[in-house]
Design an enzyme around this catalytic site. Structure first.
Site, PDB file in Angstrom:
ATOM      1  CD  GLU A 116      -2.953  -1.078   2.321  1.00 29.44           C
ATOM      2  OE1 GLU A 116      -4.011  -1.707   2.223  1.00 29.44           O
ATOM      3  OE2 GLU A 116      -2.637  -0.439   3.350  1.00 29.44           O
ATOM      4  CD  GLU A 163      -4.337  -5.675   2.491  1.00 27.02           C
ATOM      5  OE1 GLU A 163      -5.085  -4.890   3.121  1.00 27.02           O
ATOM      6  OE2 GLU A 163      -3.099  -5.611   2.543  1.00 27.02           O
TER       7      GLU A 163
END
Length: 634
Positions: free
Chosen positions: A148, A308
């Site tokens: 991320e 995710e």
């Protein structure tokens, strides 16, 4: 690329959080649930390199062998997402500095400056060790770089970043005079005579803001300098593994904006992303669909992977509502319908300690005998039963919507005509109006050519504030060559340096192609709405304008600009171009787009609570009111 004839199911696995006696139980439960892939080692730097240059892979070796013996593949992470305490203690210069000049300390995650040479050197050494050790292991089927990027500290204002920003500017501009001209630095005596005079755009005296061109260039730089980190790690991995694909997980979420994922997508072997619902929003499944469609846009229509999402509640929203029965299956299959090669989660087993201990997982605190574990196991079985879905791309839509992170960056700045402007909200309203009308959409970048756009019957441009001359010409050519176009308000106001285009707002696209002359902006008061002359309802925005060759569809009424153009269109022979000079309410936007779609013969499927998506021979029907998922193959 990704494994053929296979849908991935699993999530982040963090065995270092648990004693070894739990590991065997994890493998059993993974097999029972149908898990076939785990992301391993994402936050493991401190457990692998326990002090500078001292590596311990024994625990990682052991769990990799256990997973392999259990038939579970590995998405191998590089562990660089969070530097260990020994690194930030010995080299505090790696820590990021925020907008106000405050150094952010160790203890969260992503506590590093993307421009830090020390961080790069230490991260590269770690990746070298991991890639060398595991590149040939049969359990490793893909690589997961960092995690991320840009999520927590996307902008650093330290001296290292300033020097790196200055070097970036030297490559972007032919000379310092070119920079001065682009930024308009004669305003407020901002002129520079050398690149080393240019600061980072951090805190300025109260009531003032940094130069707009400087601000947007700093955001471009920040995305680029962070992308360099990914490419550094990717290239190290590829020296050892020339077979398995390398990716990093984007964050396709409504208000995530720091990295330009269209640019990043060019550098990954396949696009992967994370998405988390705003569970308080009763229509959050529409945002999910929007972000999944946007991710497919990054991937240029090819398959991608949801790396995710959550099995139930997250831990970082003001109120962390749990998912309702059946919601998880609906959410996951909406992603798969839109091109994901499976459904992955954060995380496998819910943490007992740490900041994310109340974030849901596939195995909750209560264990195996839970609704969450039963439902994700049902999903695992469903994905396993339809592996050939992975062979097909999601069918192309007939409508395209332009999306651009740089528009986001430009419209975040201060000193706009109204603080109520919101690029993500306008895009979301346009998307939702299409979704609830049963109209599917693909997302495209403003660099798309007229030839690429010609695949679509209709192209939508919501608040595309900046366009280069080339981009403007491509959209004009698309319309002139038979494509239908809708241009939203506050579009084509500036070039890509944020210099305003003179001679009527909207440039040639609005003034000449569509034929509307916009003189001045008249933002509406908070909560003010207007009834347009065709019965549609407007909010937020009006403008002083007149026809310049277009046909009037609706004008403003009961406003400061009565009679000015609210909506106009122009027949271009084989196509039509519309201008929407205001923000319509949701219901009015639905009526406007539904009317255009009907006029153009664009197919509609679904309803305001059910979506229908086609992926090759598969038809997905997901009803969010009836809480049902139907997958049929023809």
């Amino acid at each position: 690329m990704l494994k053929a004839n296979h849908l991935h199911f699993g999530g982040d696995y963090n065995p270092e959080q648990w004693p070894k006696e739990v590991w065997a139980e994890d493998i059993r439960l993974m097999q029972k649930a149908g898990v076939n892939l785990v992301s391993l080692g994402i936050f493991s730097w401190a457990n692998i390199e326990r002090s500078e240059g001292q590596y311990d892979f024994s625990w990682l070796d052991e769990i990799i062998e256990m997973l392999h013996e259990g038939g579970i593949s590995i998405d191998m992470a590089t562990a660089t997402a969070s530097p260990p305490a020994w690194l930030t203690k010995k080299y505090p210069e790696v820590l990021p500095v925020n907008f106000d000049g405050v150094t952010l300390v160790h203890g969260g995650r992503q506590a590093y400056c993307a421009a830090s040479e020390v961080y790069r050197t230490k991260a590269a050494a770690l990746v070298e060790k991991i890639a060398e050790r595991y590149a040939k292991h049969p359990a490793v089927v893909m690589w997961h770089v960092n995690n991320e990027y840009g999520c927590h500290a996307p902008y650093c204002y330290c001296d290292q970043s300033k020097k790196s920003f200055q070097d970036w500017l030297k490559k972007r501009y032919a000379s310092i005079e070119d920079l001065n001209s682009s930024w308009g630095t004669d305003f407020w005596s901002q002129r520079y005579y050398s690149f080393d005079e240019v600061p980072v755009p951090s805190r300025t005296p109260d009531g003032t803001h940094p130069n707009p061109g400087q601000q947007i260039d700093f955001k471009r730089f920040s995305s680029d300098v962070t992308l360099e980190l990914f490419k550094m790690e990717r290239d190290i991995i590829k020296r050892y593994d020339k077979v398995n694909p390398v990716t990093t997980n984007f964050m396709s979420m409504k208000f995530t904006y720091a990295m330009d994922y269209f640019e990043w997508a060019k550098e990954v072997d396949f696009v992967s992303t994370d998405h988390y619902l705003a569970q308080h929003d009763p229509h959050n499944y529409i945002d999910l669909a929007q972000q999944a469609d946007l991710t497919r846009g990054f991937a240029k229509g090819k398959q991608w992977l949801l790396m995710e999402h959550s099995s139930s509640a997250v831990n970082w929203q003001p109120r962390n509502y749990a998912k309702t029965p059946g919601q998880e299956k609906r959410n996951s299959m909406s992603f798969v319908a839109r091109g994901s090669q499976g459904a992955m989660y954060f995380q496998w087993r819910q943490s007992q300690a740490g900041s994310e201990r109340f974030h849901s997982a596939l195995v909750p605190h209560a264990g195996e005998d839970t609704r969450v574990y039963r439902e994700v196991s049902e999903l695992g079985a469903l994905l396993k039963a339809h592996p050939d879905i992975s062979q097909y791309e999601t069918d192309r839509a007939e409508i395209a919507m332009v999306y651009d992170y740089e528009q986001f960056w430009a419209l975040m700045q201060a000193n706009m005509p109204t603080e109520d402007l919101s690029y993500p909200e306008t895009v979301a309203t346009w998307y939702r109006s299409l979704w609830e009308s049963g109209l599917r959409v693909d997302f495209v970048h403003p660099d798309a050519t007229a030839v690429e756009l010609s695949q679509y019957k209709l192209v939508l441009m919501p608040m595309v504030h900046m366009l280069s001359d080339k981009q403007e010409a491509e959209f004009s050519n698309y319309a002139k060559q038979g494509g239908n176009l809708v241009v939203g308000y506050f579009s084509n106001i500036s070039d890509r340096t944020l210099r305003v285009k003179l001679g009527g707002y909207g440039g040639q696209l609005v003034k000449e192609l569509i034929g509307v002359y916009v003189e001045e902006f008249y933002p509406l008061r908070p909560d003010q709405t207007l009834k347009l002359t065709n019965g549609l309802e407007a909010k937020l925005w009006s403008e002083l304008s007149r026809l310049n060759g277009a046909e009037l569809v609706a004008s403003f009424s009961g406003s400061d600009v009565d009679g000015s153009v609210a909506i106009a269109k122009r027949n271009l022979g084989s196509s039509t171009a519309w201008y929407q000079g205001t923000e319509l309410t949701l219901e009015s936007q639905k009526k406007f787009f539904s009317g255009i779609a009907a006029e153009l013969g664009i197919k509609s499927e679904g309803s305001d609570h059910a979506e229908v998506v086609h992926r090759g021979p598969y038809r997905f029907e997901i009803d969010h009111k009836a809480n049902t998922v139907s997958i049929t193959k023809h």
